[in-house]
Design a protein around this motif. Structure first.
Motif, mmCIF file in Angstrom:
data_model
loop_
_atom_site.group_PDB
_atom_site.id
_atom_site.type_symbol
_atom_site.label_atom_id
_atom_site.label_comp_id
_atom_site.label_asym_id
_atom_site.label_seq_id
_atom_site.Cartn_x
_atom_site.Cartn_y
_atom_site.Cartn_z
ATOM 1 N N LEU A 287 58.126 82.950 -33.616
ATOM 2 C CA LEU A 287 57.678 82.043 -32.837
ATOM 3 C C LEU A 287 57.187 82.874 -31.583
ATOM 4 O O LEU A 287 56.139 82.714 -30.748
ATOM 5 N N THR A 288 57.731 83.937 -31.277
ATOM 6 C CA THR A 288 57.217 84.749 -30.102
ATOM 7 C C THR A 288 55.846 85.434 -30.411
ATOM 8 O O THR A 288 54.883 85.231 -29.564
ATOM 9 N N SER A 289 55.587 85.779 -31.571
ATOM 10 C CA SER A 289 54.410 86.077 -31.951
ATOM 11 C C SER A 289 53.479 85.032 -31.793
ATOM 12 O O SER A 289 52.074 85.273 -31.520
ATOM 13 N N SER A 290 53.661 83.704 -32.513
ATOM 14 C CA SER A 290 52.843 82.639 -32.484
ATOM 15 C C SER A 290 52.293 82.318 -30.930
ATOM 16 O O SER A 290 51.333 81.914 -30.839
ATOM 17 N N ILE A 291 53.311 82.277 -30.078
ATOM 18 C CA ILE A 291 53.185 81.734 -28.632
ATOM 19 C C ILE A 291 52.383 83.077 -28.005
ATOM 20 O O ILE A 291 51.208 82.605 -27.364
ATOM 21 N N TYR A 292 52.375 84.220 -28.236
ATOM 22 C CA TYR A 292 51.792 85.066 -27.702
ATOM 23 C C TYR A 292 50.019 84.777 -28.278
ATOM 24 O O TYR A 292 49.046 84.964 -27.395
ATOM 25 N N SER A 293 49.795 84.699 -29.702
ATOM 26 C CA SER A 293 48.379 84.359 -30.154
ATOM 27 C C SER A 293 47.876 83.224 -29.650
ATOM 28 O O SER A 293 46.778 83.289 -29.158
ATOM 29 N N LYS A 294 48.732 82.275 -29.534
ATOM 30 C CA LYS A 294 48.345 80.844 -28.960
ATOM 31 C C LYS A 294 47.930 81.096 -27.476
ATOM 32 O O LYS A 294 47.075 80.465 -26.902
ATOM 33 N N THR A 295 48.833 81.897 -26.672
ATOM 34 C CA THR A 295 48.223 82.279 -25.479
ATOM 35 C C THR A 295 47.045 82.830 -25.161
ATOM 36 O O THR A 295 46.048 82.602 -24.175
ATOM 37 N N GLU A 296 46.814 83.744 -25.831
ATOM 38 C CA GLU A 296 45.480 84.586 -26.218
ATOM 39 C C GLU A 296 44.436 83.718 -26.256
ATOM 40 O O GLU A 296 43.314 83.545 -25.604
ATOM 41 N N LYS A 297 44.602 82.704 -27.411
ATOM 42 C CA LYS A 297 43.600 81.720 -27.621
ATOM 43 C C LYS A 297 43.484 80.818 -26.442
ATOM 44 O O LYS A 297 42.176 80.548 -26.178
ATOM 45 N N LEU A 298 44.334 80.383 -25.587
ATOM 46 C CA LEU A 298 44.195 79.524 -24.473
ATOM 47 C C LEU A 298 43.382 80.137 -23.668
ATOM 48 O O LEU A 298 42.690 79.740 -22.719
ATOM 49 N N ASN B 294 48.126 72.214 -26.253
ATOM 50 C CA ASN B 294 49.273 71.269 -27.233
ATOM 51 C C ASN B 294 49.797 72.196 -28.125
ATOM 52 O O ASN B 294 51.044 72.235 -28.724
ATOM 53 N N GLU B 295 48.978 73.196 -28.932
ATOM 54 C CA GLU B 295 49.240 74.018 -30.151
ATOM 55 C C GLU B 295 50.542 75.096 -29.172
ATOM 56 O O GLU B 295 51.487 75.328 -29.874
ATOM 57 N N LEU B 296 50.169 75.725 -28.060
ATOM 58 C CA LEU B 296 50.943 76.568 -27.410
ATOM 59 C C LEU B 296 52.396 75.887 -27.010
ATOM 60 O O LEU B 296 53.425 76.351 -27.405
ATOM 61 N N ARG B 297 52.118 74.429 -26.550
ATOM 62 C CA ARG B 297 53.305 73.890 -26.259
ATOM 63 C C ARG B 297 54.455 73.611 -27.323
ATOM 64 O O ARG B 297 55.750 73.604 -27.286
ATOM 65 N N LEU B 298 53.989 73.168 -28.565
ATOM 66 C CA LEU B 298 54.504 73.017 -29.774
ATOM 67 C C LEU B 298 55.575 74.263 -30.090
ATOM 68 O O LEU B 298 56.652 74.089 -30.603
ATOM 69 N N CYS B 299 54.919 75.463 -30.206
ATOM 70 C CA CYS B 299 55.663 76.628 -30.296
ATOM 71 C C CYS B 299 56.742 76.765 -29.201
ATOM 72 O O CYS B 299 57.957 77.144 -29.382
ATOM 73 N N ALA B 300 56.212 76.711 -27.948
ATOM 74 C CA ALA B 300 57.111 76.945 -27.019
ATOM 75 C C ALA B 300 58.273 75.799 -26.829
ATOM 76 O O ALA B 300 59.742 76.286 -26.706
ATOM 77 N N ASP B 301 58.283 74.889 -27.378
ATOM 78 C CA ASP B 301 59.142 73.699 -27.449
ATOM 79 C C ASP B 301 60.077 74.141 -28.401
ATOM 80 O O ASP B 301 61.612 73.810 -28.400
ATOM 81 N N GLU B 302 59.718 74.456 -29.465
ATOM 82 C CA GLU B 302 60.578 74.912 -30.884
ATOM 83 C C GLU B 302 61.479 76.208 -30.385
ATOM 84 O O GLU B 302 62.647 76.142 -30.675
#
Length: 253
Positions: A179-190, A222-230
């Motif tokens: 999840l950390t990796s996913s949040i990081y990548s989605k943060t970069e995308k945002l 929205n993509e970033l939020r889903l990961c952060a919520d989880e």
């Protein structure tokens, strides 16, 4: 109709609704005032109006997907976002109605169209920048700290007892790391989408910019939020940097 957002003035919505109602009443009055048989004309007008506009009446669950399909079948608009709805303010028939009653001129409507588009883009930009700060300064460090604690626990348990079961800690470490990796990548995308949105804004087309914020920046949020919520659901309370929904709703301090 639905209630407008809490940060919005009801004045604008009332202006539009009142103008629409005035137009309909004006059309009714024009027909009835010319008739020599008022009751007969009124009866015919009611029948005609119901037949022509019955498609807008729906007494079922307006939040169910079946109504979305039914509305499409009936030929009704389903404008899901502000950028989709705003261009219709400049539809020829709408401009004529506002000019007819002296509410707004075409130039004034064009001005409001630009202002609302710019306001929408600015709000999404502020929210996106805030989200990036929350992710970079608080959520990612908290996730890293939790992963570190899990890794330390695994190491300590194995050092103290080689046969100790660390399946829970190992599973949680894998999940937190993923999840950390996913949040990081989605943060970069945002971050990238926000930069692109600002470039679009520099081009001077407010409508195009608003659509970009909706379709790209808002989607990335929205993509970033889903990961952060989880991640929030599995992170210990003492490590999570923000109040939970439970804290906000039920805690009294």
């Amino acid at each position: 109709f639905r209630m407008l957002g809490s940060n919005e003035s009801i004045a604008c919505a009332n202006v539009f609704l009142n103008t629409v109602v005035a137009e309909e009443l004006s059309q009714f009055a024009d027909l009835l005032e010319k008739s020599s048989d008022f009751k007969g004309a009124l009866h015919d007008l009611i029948l005609k109006t119901i037949k022509e506009h019955k498609r807008i009446i729906f007494n079922g669950n307006g939040y169910d997907d079946s109504w979305v399909k039914e509305a499409e079948k009936r030929g009704l608009y389903n404008l899901k976002s502000t950028p989709e709805a705003l261009p219709h303010i400049l539809d020829e028939k709408n401009v004529k109605v506002f000019e007819k009653f002296g509410v707004y001129s075409k130039v004034e409507l064009e001005s409001r169209f630009e202002i609302h588009n710019e306001n929408y883009s600015k709000i999404i930009n502020i929210e996106a920048e805030t989200m990036l700060e929350m992710a970079n300064k608080f959520i990612l460090p908290a996730a890293s700290k939790y992963a570190n604690k899990l890794a330390e626990t695994i190491g300590l348990k194995k050092a103290a007892c080689g046969e100790c079961d660390t399946s829970y800690e190992s599973a949680m470490l894998k999940k937190v790391s993923a999840l950390t990796s996913s949040i990081y990548s989605k943060t970069e995308k945002l971050e990238g989408e926000v930069l692109e949105a600002k470039k679009t804004s520099d081009a001077g087309d407010s409508s195009k910019t608003a659509f970009f914020y909706r379709e790209h920046v808002f989607a990335a949020m929205n993509e970033l939020r889903l990961c952060a919520d989880e991640l929030e659901t599995i992170t210990p309370k003492e490590l999570w940097p923000f109040p939970s929904y439970g804290d906000l709703l039920f805690s009294v301090r």
